[in-house]
Design a protein around this motif. Structure first.
Motif, mmCIF file in Angstrom:
data_model
loop_
_atom_site.group_PDB
_atom_site.id
_atom_site.type_symbol
_atom_site.label_atom_id
_atom_site.label_comp_id
_atom_site.label_asym_id
_atom_site.label_seq_id
_atom_site.Cartn_x
_atom_site.Cartn_y
_atom_site.Cartn_z
ATOM 1 N N TYR A 21 25.401 31.577 38.077
ATOM 2 C CA TYR A 21 25.410 30.626 39.069
ATOM 3 C C TYR A 21 26.898 30.439 39.620
ATOM 4 O O TYR A 21 27.259 30.579 40.820
ATOM 5 N N ASP A 22 27.879 30.234 38.502
ATOM 6 C CA ASP A 22 29.018 30.007 38.816
ATOM 7 C C ASP A 22 29.694 31.055 39.601
ATOM 8 O O ASP A 22 30.558 30.926 40.683
ATOM 9 N N TRP A 23 29.569 32.257 39.274
ATOM 10 C CA TRP A 23 30.126 33.504 39.860
ATOM 11 C C TRP A 23 29.373 33.442 41.179
ATOM 12 O O TRP A 23 30.204 33.976 42.345
ATOM 13 N N TYR A 24 27.900 33.324 41.655
ATOM 14 C CA TYR A 24 27.515 33.349 42.772
ATOM 15 C C TYR A 24 28.257 32.113 43.821
ATOM 16 O O TYR A 24 28.531 32.738 44.842
ATOM 17 N N LYS A 25 28.595 30.966 43.188
ATOM 18 C CA LYS A 25 29.100 29.825 44.039
ATOM 19 C C LYS A 25 30.695 30.248 44.061
ATOM 20 O O LYS A 25 31.220 29.862 45.441
ATOM 21 N N THR A 26 31.492 30.534 43.471
ATOM 22 C CA THR A 26 32.919 30.711 43.320
ATOM 23 C C THR A 26 33.422 32.012 43.838
ATOM 24 O O THR A 26 34.727 32.307 44.138
ATOM 25 N N LYS A 27 32.575 33.097 43.632
ATOM 26 C CA LYS A 27 32.982 34.614 43.617
ATOM 27 C C LYS A 27 33.993 35.019 42.977
ATOM 28 O O LYS A 27 34.743 35.919 43.050
ATOM 29 N N ARG A 28 34.108 34.439 41.609
ATOM 30 C CA ARG A 28 34.989 34.723 40.700
ATOM 31 C C ARG A 28 34.383 34.690 39.178
ATOM 32 O O ARG A 28 33.642 34.013 38.924
ATOM 33 N N ILE A 29 34.932 35.618 38.571
ATOM 34 C CA ILE A 29 34.424 35.462 37.029
ATOM 35 C C ILE A 29 35.568 34.691 36.228
ATOM 36 O O ILE A 29 36.783 34.918 36.077
ATOM 37 N N CYS A 30 35.066 33.743 35.580
ATOM 38 C CA CYS A 30 35.931 32.894 34.515
ATOM 39 C C CYS A 30 35.876 33.750 33.321
ATOM 40 O O CYS A 30 35.004 33.661 32.495
#
Length: 307
Positions: A92-101
């Motif tokens: 979900y975070d990748w979908y929202k921010t378009k970055r991989i932590c």
């Protein structure tokens, strides 16, 4: 300790320490099965560690805490389910921010490696030993859908005795009211509410999967998301205290903290037995001497011809 670190660093920001300590002690004394170690009750510690990684803070400490959690929790009771939740959150975070932590990925990989290392005997026997037969291979669905739904509602009210009994309904009700009223003002409440919904949805879905009559879903309990219920309830209680303090309702915030501190004691059978004994009331459970009755067991051994 995990609850204290989470609330102190990411909610109250080292203010209102009395509330932080009260909530931390409250979670610590929730009567639960020590056999499961940190599986469910260690969730705040794990959230703290992954939040650190997400914000690029205290990374070495966070990796150590993740390894500590994985080594001191059970893969079948907490590990698999917490990794499923973390995977969904990262997607979900990748979908929202378009970055991989990347630190989160490294934390997940570390947790998987420690679980494999700590549970290698079990993993080997299941996947690489031809002699392994699951003790649940002959299990059948013994309950009805109605009974499971009733059990699920009871779980929402009181949690689960394996995970830790807690009168959770007042906490959920208070958080729900504050969430509906202040969710736009305090955005973090949306994240906590989402995590709560994920836990209860996973529990309900896991209960219903066995009615597909697929053997895998019968043999494995996919409803064990419930192990995180006491911890998420205390996180919700901490969030409620924070909102009440911000809205200048300090008395209600301290009352909420006191509820979290004393409510778990109502389900502590040992504590209740001690209080009854001190009050001079007759106990209906065996005492230590009666439970370990060496004379009685010696007689049993003689009767059974055990040498």
């Amino acid at each position: 300790i995990g609850m204290f670190l989470l609330v102190d660093n990411y909610l109250f920001e080292k203010r209102h320490r009395w509330i932080t300590v009260g909530l931390s002690v409250g979670l610590a004394i929730v009567p639960s099965y020590i056999l499961h170690e940190l599986s469910g009750i260690g969730l705040p510690l794990l959230i703290y560690a992954f939040l650190n990684l997400y914000h690029s803070k205290r990374q070495i400490l966070s990796y150590l805490l993740i390894a500590l959690y994985a080594f001191n929790s059970m893969l079948a009771y907490g590990g698999f389910f917490v990794m499923a939740i973390l995977f969904v959150i990262m997607c979900y975070d990748w979908y929202k921010t378009k970055r991989i932590c990347k630190p989160l990925i490294y934390g997940m990989a570390l947790m998987c490696l420690v679980y494999v290392w700590a549970n290698w005997g079990t993993i080997y026997s299941i996947f690489f030993s031809s002699s392994f037969v699951s003790h649940r291979s002959e299990w059948v669905v013994a309950s009805t859908i109605k009974e499971d739904i009733v059990g699920f509602v009871k779980f929402l009210l009181l949690s689960n005795y394996h995970a830790g009994l807690l009168l959770a309904f007042p906490i959920v009700l208070a958080f729900g009211y504050l969430f509906l009223k202040y969710r736009k003002k305090y955005q973090f409440m949306n994240s906590i509410a989402t995590l709560y919904v994920m836990i209860i949805s996973g529990t309900l879905l896991g209960k219903m999967l066995k009615y597909t009559h697929i053997q895998l879903f019968v043999e494995i309990q996919f409803d064990r998301f419930y192990f995180f219920y006491p911890a998420i309830c205390f996180v919700m209680l901490a969030a409620s205290c924070y909102v009440l303090l911000k809205e200048e309702k300090k008395r209600l915030a301290y009352l909420a903290m006191l509820y979290g501190l004393f409510a778990p004691s109502c389900f502590d059978k040992e504590l209740m037995a001690n209080i009854k004994q001190l009050a001079g009331r007759e106990l209906t459970i065996p005492n230590y001497g009666e439970f370990y009755d060496t004379k009685l067991f010696s007689e049993l051994m003689n009767d059974l011809n055990v040498k």
